[in-house]
Design an enzyme around this catalytic site. Sequence first.
Site, PDB file in Angstrom:
ATOM      1  N   GLU A 207      79.809  24.221  25.751  1.00 47.28           N
ATOM      2  CA  GLU A 207      80.061  22.873  26.255  1.00 47.28           C
ATOM      3  C   GLU A 207      80.450  22.895  27.738  1.00 47.28           C
ATOM      4  O   GLU A 207      80.229  21.929  28.457  1.00 47.28           O
ATOM      5  CB  GLU A 207      81.167  22.205  25.425  1.00 47.28           C
TER       6      GLU A 207
ATOM      7  N   HIS B  96      73.156  43.475   9.108  1.00 42.01           N
ATOM      8  CA  HIS B  96      72.073  43.546   8.118  1.00 42.01           C
ATOM      9  C   HIS B  96      71.092  42.395   8.285  1.00 42.01           C
ATOM     10  O   HIS B  96      70.276  42.145   7.407  1.00 42.01           O
ATOM     11  CB  HIS B  96      72.661  43.557   6.705  1.00 42.01           C
TER      12      HIS B  96
ATOM     13  N   LYS C 158      77.303  10.808  21.191  1.00 45.96           N
ATOM     14  CA  LYS C 158      78.288   9.896  20.587  1.00 45.96           C
ATOM     15  C   LYS C 158      77.874   8.452  20.838  1.00 45.96           C
ATOM     16  O   LYS C 158      77.842   7.617  19.922  1.00 45.96           O
ATOM     17  CB  LYS C 158      79.678  10.125  21.202  1.00 45.96           C
TER      18      LYS C 158
HETATM   19  O1  PA5 Z   1      85.882  19.493  24.499  1.00 43.36           O
HETATM   20  C1  PA5 Z   1      85.678  18.299  24.371  1.00 43.36           C
HETATM   21  O2  PA5 Z   1      86.078  17.459  25.213  1.00 43.36           O
HETATM   22  C2  PA5 Z   1      84.946  17.759  23.161  1.00 43.36           C
HETATM   23  O3  PA5 Z   1      84.480  18.789  22.353  1.00 43.36           O
HETATM   24  C3  PA5 Z   1      85.869  16.859  22.360  1.00 43.36           C
HETATM   25  O4  PA5 Z   1      87.025  17.595  22.002  1.00 43.36           O
HETATM   26  C4  PA5 Z   1      85.207  16.340  21.080  1.00 43.36           C
HETATM   27  O5  PA5 Z   1      83.991  15.753  21.392  1.00 43.36           O
HETATM   28  C5  PA5 Z   1      86.125  15.332  20.378  1.00 43.36           C
HETATM   29  O6  PA5 Z   1      86.489  14.290  21.236  1.00 43.36           O
HETATM   30  P1  PA5 Z   1      87.714  13.329  20.921  1.00 43.36           P
HETATM   31  O7  PA5 Z   1      88.962  14.122  20.948  1.00 43.36           O
HETATM   32  O8  PA5 Z   1      87.699  12.309  22.007  1.00 43.36           O
HETATM   33  O9  PA5 Z   1      87.487  12.758  19.547  1.00 43.36           O
END
Ligand code: PA5
Length: 405
Positions: free
Chosen positions: A262, A283, A394
Amino acid sequence: MTLTLHDNSGLLGEEKLDDLCRKNLEYLDFGNALDWLLPEDSEMIEDCEWLGTIVRQNADVLVVIGVGGSNRAARAVYECLGRKSRVQIEWVGLNYSAKEMNALLERLKYKEVYVNVIAKNFKTLEPGLWFRTLRNWLREEYGEEYYSHIICTGTPGSDLQKLSEDNDYYFLEFPADVCGRYSTFTPVALFPLAVAGFNIREMIDGAKVMRMVLQKPGNNPALMLASARNYLYENGYKLEMLSFFDPSLEHFSKWWVQMFAESEGKCGLGLFPVVGSFTEDLHSIGQYIQQGEPILYEIFLNVLNPEDRQIDLTDIPDGFEYLDGKSFNDVNKAAFKATLATHSERFPCFRIDVVSLDEYVFGELFYFFMFTCCLSAKILGVNPFDQPGVEGYKEKTIASLKANI
Ligand code: PA5
């Protein structure tokens, strides 16, 4: 924690690595300015411990609702070390699966249940959906008192804070300047870990010591790994594999995958993080690693003194007599040495040794990889703190649901 390079492939080597570190030294200032990676907030720690103790004394189960950065760090520690925890933690809000929801509600029957919903701004659909259902379930179970079973972790001024205030839920702060996957040392991870009875101060101490190590320019493991991974990427190695010989690290590897995928996978760039849970995966993907297309290199996460058990003796001849007198770890170590020797013939391998697995070591590892990831992204030229692709997913899902109303 120590990091060493094992490279018999001729591609990297100690000298080249030193050169790369010198070239990238300027990026250390960026890493060292990231104070918020480890907020020094003693009130916040006390709050997590205080509320954690109350919940631990009363709950059989804590249901943690959260996705991505909102649950992975705490889950990594719990799944590895939590089998003696009196309070069982259920990790949900990860999908839209009715099957999983129905199964959870079955498991919660006759149990004393608390819910911790964690969401940065409470717009993400997965936690929103699961919280709605579990909130109703708690109301049916506990009537008017249901509110005392809910702890919300959200940013000040968010919809989640408003919901908490309107309904008298406990509220813990998700610092506004900390993005989800970097939230390990905030109530996002510290509160569920405190409920499970972990020593969160030990985890913070591990991170503090690692921060001191990473501030120094010489022999800096984060600078080494960040420099090497960018160099290997430029030289055609598109996959980075985190391998380990202890399957209880699988949830840590999920945290690691999210951290790097990410943070770096954007602008058409970035190493693709993959995981090898050995020896099982030897394996399957083990074959590809050794003889498939040369597109990956490896980081081994090695535990020097793991839990052990002597191998049983037997009076039934079974062809495995060479195991007599040995322990499970003797065998696991032999497999690790053989794998490292073979793989490092083909591509550069890094080896991270930790003495054992405990809160302190997890603190070191979390801080080390967060810091390395920030440096590496900066060297690559991308912003480690946004995730436009994830936010796009999202928004599109929500828009399509709203359009059908
Ligand atoms: O690292 C990040 O910002 C994302 O992975 C969020 O943690 C994830 O999308 C969840 O978002 P939120 O805490 O707003 O529900």
